[in-house]
Design a protein around this motif. Structure first.
Motif, PDB file in Angstrom:
ATOM      1  N   ALA A   1      20.545   4.026  -2.735  1.00 24.44           N
ATOM      2  CA  ALA A   1      19.805   5.261  -2.130  1.00 24.44           C
ATOM      3  C   ALA A   1      18.850   5.729  -2.578  1.00 24.44           C
ATOM      4  CB  ALA A   1      20.828   6.161  -1.966  1.00 24.44           C
ATOM      5  N   LEU A   2      18.339   5.330  -4.231  1.00 25.49           N
ATOM      6  CA  LEU A   2      17.672   5.937  -4.733  1.00 25.49           C
ATOM      7  C   LEU A   2      16.568   4.880  -5.470  1.00 25.49           C
ATOM      8  CD1 LEU A   2      19.422   8.769  -6.894  1.00 25.49           C
ATOM      9  CD2 LEU A   2      17.714   8.843  -4.847  1.00 25.49           C
TER      10      LEU A   2
ATOM     11  N   ARG B   1      13.963  13.510  10.552  1.00 22.10           N
ATOM     12  CA  ARG B   1      14.651  14.812  10.546  1.00 22.10           C
ATOM     13  C   ARG B   1      13.742  16.121   9.772  1.00 22.10           C
ATOM     14  NH1 ARG B   1      20.033  14.679  11.325  1.00 22.10           N
ATOM     15  NH2 ARG B   1      20.316  16.754  10.291  1.00 22.10           N
ATOM     16  N   PHE B   2      12.695  15.611   9.210  1.00 16.15           N
ATOM     17  CA  PHE B   2      11.925  16.570   8.335  1.00 16.15           C
ATOM     18  C   PHE B   2      10.756  17.017   9.224  1.00 16.15           C
ATOM     19  CE2 PHE B   2      14.288  14.539   5.219  1.00 16.15           C
ATOM     20  CZ  PHE B   2      15.173  15.467   4.634  1.00 16.15           C
ATOM     21  N   SER B   3      10.293  18.048   9.125  1.00 11.92           N
ATOM     22  CA  SER B   3       9.027  18.319   9.869  1.00 11.92           C
ATOM     23  C   SER B   3       7.932  18.643   8.446  1.00 11.92           C
ATOM     24  CB  SER B   3       8.901  19.831  10.428  1.00 11.92           C
ATOM     25  OG  SER B   3       9.447  20.896   9.667  1.00 11.92           O
ATOM     26  N   SER B   4       8.416  18.843   7.279  1.00 10.59           N
ATOM     27  CA  SER B   4       7.842  18.806   6.104  1.00 10.59           C
ATOM     28  C   SER B   4       7.142  17.468   5.694  1.00 10.59           C
ATOM     29  CB  SER B   4       8.559  19.180   4.827  1.00 10.59           C
ATOM     30  OG  SER B   4       7.846  19.034   3.559  1.00 10.59           O
TER      31      SER B   4
ATOM     32  N   LEU C   1      20.827  15.016   5.272  1.00 11.12           N
ATOM     33  CA  LEU C   1      20.551  13.361   5.352  1.00 11.12           C
ATOM     34  C   LEU C   1      21.076  12.945   3.827  1.00 11.12           C
ATOM     35  CD1 LEU C   1      17.125  12.036   5.568  1.00 11.12           C
ATOM     36  CD2 LEU C   1      17.953  12.030   3.485  1.00 11.12           C
ATOM     37  N   THR C   2      21.416  13.745   3.014  1.00  9.58           N
ATOM     38  CA  THR C   2      22.056  13.019   1.816  1.00  9.58           C
ATOM     39  C   THR C   2      23.491  12.747   2.155  1.00  9.58           C
ATOM     40  OG1 THR C   2      20.847  14.729   0.307  1.00  9.58           O
ATOM     41  CG2 THR C   2      22.739  13.838  -0.575  1.00  9.58           C
TER      42      THR C   2
ATOM     43  N   SER D   1      11.271  10.744   1.822  1.00  7.47           N
ATOM     44  CA  SER D   1      12.450   9.933   2.235  1.00  7.47           C
ATOM     45  C   SER D   1      12.146   8.837   3.089  1.00  7.47           C
ATOM     46  CB  SER D   1      13.174  10.966   3.423  1.00  7.47           C
ATOM     47  OG  SER D   1      12.387  11.565   4.207  1.00  7.47           O
ATOM     48  N   ALA D   2      10.739   8.573   3.655  1.00  2.00           N
ATOM     49  CA  ALA D   2      10.468   7.363   4.164  1.00  2.00           C
ATOM     50  C   ALA D   2      10.372   6.256   3.149  1.00  2.00           C
ATOM     51  CB  ALA D   2       9.259   7.549   5.027  1.00  2.00           C
TER      52      ALA D   2
END
Length: 339
Positions: free
Chosen positions: A100-101, A54-57, A13-14, A64-65
């Motif tokens: 991005a941040l 992309r993440f299940s965590s 993702l990064t 990330s959202a």
């Protein structure tokens, strides 16, 4: 194995985000603001909301959202009209960090002329992380402790987690910045807020305020007045929190988060009107507990129920335990290699 796969997903993702923001800067430098620039940025605008899945965590998906599907998305929409914190002439690495941040760069030409919030954290980051870890055992006792005490733990947990996550993001962004550029603070001691305006506008999650002010508040305020600008800003914030809850819980929105922020927007409008009318204002020693009490009480009523009904707190506990186990295993592996 699952933690390893999540880390691989984070690395991918990064890379995706870095490539996407590189394209954004390239397009912004070559396409004039307005509809042409918006169309040029549309591929990335459409991509960002899908990346958190992309993440299940729960933690990685939610964080990330927040970074991408809310803040970065709004930044790109503002950039399309040449507004907001992003600027095409920014050097590549500062542009990448800012896009991005969840950070906002301080203009070095005006850094000493503006009144930035004075951040004096109540506890250093390491102590906050330790305090956050100390809260985890309370989740195991939720069947025997008072519900309001447990909700208070949730409030502290959310504040500490959000501040640590944003501080970590700011630290990562600082590595990409040249000397002379600085990052605006993201919190300013919200536990000292003496009014709703002070809490939401000057102290709590200032990155969101920095995004909503140019994108919602200022345009609506210019056309319909200050009260409409405040109400519209809180309404959009509520809707975006519904979206964030959807990413976290994977359950349909309930409208309670929107109601929470709509209520606070209406109360803030009333607070501003009372202040303009010259009504008596209580001293800070009284106003601060009243403000925090109102925020916490309404959060108990409207903000937390959707999260608790989804049992997200149980997922948080399980993921924290899994993360601790992963770190312990990694530490043992490192020690074994050294020996």
């Amino acid at each position: 194995m699952e933690q390893y796969l999540e880390l691989v997903g984070l690395a991918k993702l990064t890379l995706w985000v870095a490539m996407s923001m590189t394209y954004v800067r390239f397009a912004a430098c070559r396409v004039k603001p307005g509809m042409p620039r918006l169309l040029s940025l549309l591929p990335v605008v459409c991509l960002l909301p899908f990346l958190p899945f992309r993440f299940s965590s729960l933690h990685l998906r939610g964080i990330s959202a927040f970074f991408l599907a809310w803040l970065a998305l709004f930044k790109l929409l503002l950039l399309s009209v040449d507004a907001g914190p992003l600027s095409a002439p920014l050097p590549f690495l500062p542009f990448l960090a800012s896009a991005a941040l969840p950070v906002k760069l301080i203009d070095p030409l005006h850094h000493h002329k503006r009144n930035s919030p004075s951040i004096s954290p109540l506890l250093p980051a390491a102590a906050k992380a330790a305090l956050l870890s100390a809260l985890i055992p309370f989740y195991r006792l939720k069947d025997v402790i008072h519900p309001y005490f447990l909700l208070s733990v949730y409030c502290i947990h959310m504040y500490l987690s959000l501040e640590l996550v944003l501080a970590g993001a700011a630290g990562a962004a600082a590595l990409l910045l040249p000397r002379g550029l600085a990052i605006e603070p993201q919190f300013d001691a919200p536990y000292r807020a003496a009014s709703l305006q002070d809490f939401w506008g000057r102290r709590w999650n200032l990155m969101v305020s920095a995004i909503l002010r140019p994108s919602i508040y200022l345009p609506v305020c210019a056309r319909f007045g200050r009260a409409a600008g405040i109400l519209a800003t809180f309404l959009v914030s509520g809707l975006m929190h519904e979206v964030m809850f959807w990413y976290i819980t994977l359950m349909p929105p309930t409208g309670e988060a929107t109601a929470f922020f709509a209520l606070h927007g209406a109360c803030l409008v009333a607070e501003v009107a009372a202040r303009q009318a010259g009504w008596w204002r209580p001293p800070a020693a009284v106003a601060t507990p009243l403000t925090l009490g109102f925020v916490v009480a309404t959060a108990f009523w409207l903000f937390y129920p959707p999260i608790l009904r989804s049992r997200a707190d149980e997922v948080v506990l399980a993921e924290c335990a899994a993360a601790m186990g992963f770190l312990e295993d990694a530490g043992r592996a490192v020690i074994a290699c050294v020996r």
